[in-house]
Scaffold this motif. Structure first.
Motif, PDB file in Angstrom:
ATOM      1  N   ARG A 161       0.848  -1.184   0.000  1.00  0.00           N
ATOM      2  CA  ARG A 161       0.000   0.000   0.000  1.00  0.00           C
ATOM      3  C   ARG A 161       0.889   1.241   0.000  1.00  0.00           C
ATOM      4  N   PRO A 162       0.568   2.284  -0.774  1.00  0.00           N
ATOM      5  CA  PRO A 162       1.421   3.474  -0.800  1.00  0.00           C
ATOM      6  C   PRO A 162       1.436   4.168   0.557  1.00  0.00           C
ATOM      7  N   VAL A 163       2.536   4.859   0.855  1.00  0.00           N
ATOM      8  CA  VAL A 163       2.673   5.585   2.109  1.00  0.00           C
ATOM      9  C   VAL A 163       1.644   6.699   2.195  1.00  0.00           C
ATOM     10  N   LEU A 164       1.367   7.352   1.075  1.00  0.00           N
ATOM     11  CA  LEU A 164       0.429   8.461   1.053  1.00  0.00           C
ATOM     12  C   LEU A 164      -0.859   8.042   0.369  1.00  0.00           C
ATOM     13  N   THR A 165      -1.979   8.246   1.030  1.00  0.00           N
ATOM     14  CA  THR A 165      -3.282   7.949   0.446  1.00  0.00           C
ATOM     15  C   THR A 165      -4.237   9.067   0.799  1.00  0.00           C
ATOM     16  N   VAL A 166      -5.315   9.153   0.078  1.00  0.00           N
ATOM     17  CA  VAL A 166      -6.347  10.125   0.377  1.00  0.00           C
ATOM     18  C   VAL A 166      -7.499   9.371   1.006  1.00  0.00           C
ATOM     19  N   VAL A 167      -7.941   9.842   2.149  1.00  0.00           N
ATOM     20  CA  VAL A 167      -9.003   9.171   2.882  1.00  0.00           C
ATOM     21  C   VAL A 167     -10.159  10.140   3.047  1.00  0.00           C
ATOM     22  N   ARG A 168     -11.334   9.776   2.565  1.00  0.00           N
ATOM     23  CA  ARG A 168     -12.547  10.574   2.760  1.00  0.00           C
ATOM     24  C   ARG A 168     -13.560   9.670   3.457  1.00  0.00           C
ATOM     25  N   GLY A 169     -13.840   9.932   4.713  1.00  0.00           N
ATOM     26  CA  GLY A 169     -14.740   9.086   5.477  1.00  0.00           C
ATOM     27  C   GLY A 169     -14.159   7.691   5.558  1.00  0.00           C
ATOM     28  N   SER A 170     -14.948   6.684   5.204  1.00  0.00           N
ATOM     29  CA  SER A 170     -14.444   5.311   5.249  1.00  0.00           C
ATOM     30  C   SER A 170     -13.864   4.886   3.904  1.00  0.00           C
ATOM     31  N   GLU A 171     -13.912   5.778   2.944  1.00  0.00           N
ATOM     32  CA  GLU A 171     -13.447   5.465   1.587  1.00  0.00           C
ATOM     33  C   GLU A 171     -11.991   5.888   1.421  1.00  0.00           C
ATOM     34  N   THR A 172     -11.168   4.993   0.903  1.00  0.00           N
ATOM     35  CA  THR A 172      -9.766   5.321   0.637  1.00  0.00           C
ATOM     36  C   THR A 172      -9.569   5.405  -0.863  1.00  0.00           C
ATOM     37  N   ARG A 173      -8.980   6.520  -1.308  1.00  0.00           N
ATOM     38  CA  ARG A 173      -8.678   6.689  -2.722  1.00  0.00           C
ATOM     39  C   ARG A 173      -7.195   6.916  -2.873  1.00  0.00           C
ATOM     40  N   ARG A 174      -6.623   6.350  -3.911  1.00  0.00           N
ATOM     41  CA  ARG A 174      -5.221   6.618  -4.210  1.00  0.00           C
ATOM     42  C   ARG A 174      -5.152   7.882  -5.042  1.00  0.00           C
ATOM     43  N   GLY A 175      -4.093   8.633  -4.815  1.00  0.00           N
ATOM     44  CA  GLY A 175      -3.896   9.830  -5.604  1.00  0.00           C
ATOM     45  C   GLY A 175      -4.457  11.062  -4.933  1.00  0.00           C
ATOM     46  N   PRO A 176      -4.012  12.216  -5.368  1.00  0.00           N
ATOM     47  CA  PRO A 176      -4.398  13.471  -4.733  1.00  0.00           C
ATOM     48  C   PRO A 176      -5.804  13.939  -5.099  1.00  0.00           C
ATOM     49  N   VAL A 177      -6.375  14.744  -4.206  1.00  0.00           N
ATOM     50  CA  VAL A 177      -7.642  15.436  -4.448  1.00  0.00           C
ATOM     51  C   VAL A 177      -7.398  16.920  -4.215  1.00  0.00           C
ATOM     52  N   GLY A 235      -2.937  26.066 -10.619  1.00  0.00           N
ATOM     53  CA  GLY A 235      -3.510  27.124  -9.800  1.00  0.00           C
ATOM     54  C   GLY A 235      -4.237  26.649  -8.556  1.00  0.00           C
ATOM     55  N   ARG A 236      -4.258  25.346  -8.325  1.00  0.00           N
ATOM     56  CA  ARG A 236      -4.916  24.777  -7.135  1.00  0.00           C
ATOM     57  C   ARG A 236      -3.878  24.026  -6.321  1.00  0.00           C
ATOM     58  N   LEU A 237      -4.279  23.589  -5.146  1.00  0.00           N
ATOM     59  CA  LEU A 237      -3.438  22.718  -4.339  1.00  0.00           C
ATOM     60  C   LEU A 237      -4.066  21.330  -4.316  1.00  0.00           C
ATOM     61  N   MET A 238      -3.259  20.349  -4.655  1.00  0.00           N
ATOM     62  CA  MET A 238      -3.708  18.964  -4.594  1.00  0.00           C
ATOM     63  C   MET A 238      -3.147  18.355  -3.323  1.00  0.00           C
ATOM     64  N   ALA A 239      -3.976  17.586  -2.602  1.00  0.00           N
ATOM     65  CA  ALA A 239      -3.608  17.075  -1.285  1.00  0.00           C
ATOM     66  C   ALA A 239      -3.657  15.557  -1.241  1.00  0.00           C
ATOM     67  N   THR A 240      -2.716  15.005  -0.490  1.00  0.00           N
ATOM     68  CA  THR A 240      -2.658  13.572  -0.239  1.00  0.00           C
ATOM     69  C   THR A 240      -2.382  13.391   1.240  1.00  0.00           C
ATOM     70  N   TRP A 241      -3.251  12.658   1.945  1.00  0.00           N
ATOM     71  CA  TRP A 241      -3.067  12.463   3.383  1.00  0.00           C
ATOM     72  C   TRP A 241      -1.771  11.725   3.680  1.00  0.00           C
ATOM     73  N   MET A 242      -1.141  12.112   4.776  1.00  0.00           N
ATOM     74  CA  MET A 242       0.035  11.422   5.293  1.00  0.00           C
ATOM     75  C   MET A 242      -0.392  10.742   6.594  1.00  0.00           C
ATOM     76  N   PRO A 243      -0.611   9.429   6.551  1.00  0.00           N
ATOM     77  CA  PRO A 243      -1.147   8.745   7.734  1.00  0.00           C
ATOM     78  C   PRO A 243      -0.151   8.692   8.891  1.00  0.00           C
ATOM     79  N   LEU A 244      -0.685   8.617  10.099  1.00  0.00           N
ATOM     80  CA  LEU A 244       0.160   8.489  11.292  1.00  0.00           C
ATOM     81  C   LEU A 244       0.977   7.209  11.256  1.00  0.00           C
ATOM     82  N   SER A 245       0.448   6.170  10.613  1.00  0.00           N
ATOM     83  CA  SER A 245       1.134   4.884  10.564  1.00  0.00           C
ATOM     84  C   SER A 245       2.312   4.869   9.591  1.00  0.00           C
TER      85      SER A 245
END
Length: 130
Positions: free
Chosen positions: A3-19, A43-53
């Motif tokens: 699993r990649p170190v950086l993932t995007v998490v929205r609620g219980s849904e995990t998506r790969r790649g930035p939003v 012109g925007r900022l794309m974000a990818t969560w950095m999990p505590l784990s």
């Protein structure tokens, strides 16, 4: 496959790649993340969560934004920059209201571009002096 170190998490849904960061700014960060690695794009900022784990080190040249509620409809936002030997506090924006990604975008974009230019200059100097 790992699993990649950086993932995007929205609620219980995990998506790969930035939003787009603006999709995440209205709510506090999830409890299981350290912050969001952000990069400027069109012109925007794309974000990818950095999990505590995951690793605690911010990738070199990347900016990690973290935010916490600071009252009704307000967030305290902090930015840290990953450098080769450390990570440093880049900026703090206390009490930002509403969708605040536009407030932090100029700082993040300028620092990211400056870091890339300095890395390129360093590589060129190293090659010229070898």
């Amino acid at each position: 496959m790992d699993r990649p170190v950086l993932t995007v998490v929205r609620g219980s849904e995990t998506r790969r790649g930035p939003v787009d960061l603006s999709e995440l700014t209205w709510e506090a960060m999830p409890a299981d993340v350290r912050g969001a690695i952000v990069v400027p794009a069109d012109g925007r900022l794309m974000a990818t969560w950095m999990p505590l784990s995951g690793p605690s080190r911010i990738p070199q040249g990347r900016v990690l934004l973290s935010w916490t509620p600071a009252g009704e409809d307000r967030m305290d936002v902090a930015a840290h920059l990953g450098l080769a030997g450390a990570q440093v506090l880049l900026a703090v924006w206390p009490g930002l209201g509403g969708e605040w990604s536009g407030v932090v975008r100029p700082t993040v974009a300028e620092v990211t571009e400056l870091h890339a230019a300095l890395r390129l200059a360093t590589v060129l100097v190293d090659r010229l002096t070898d």
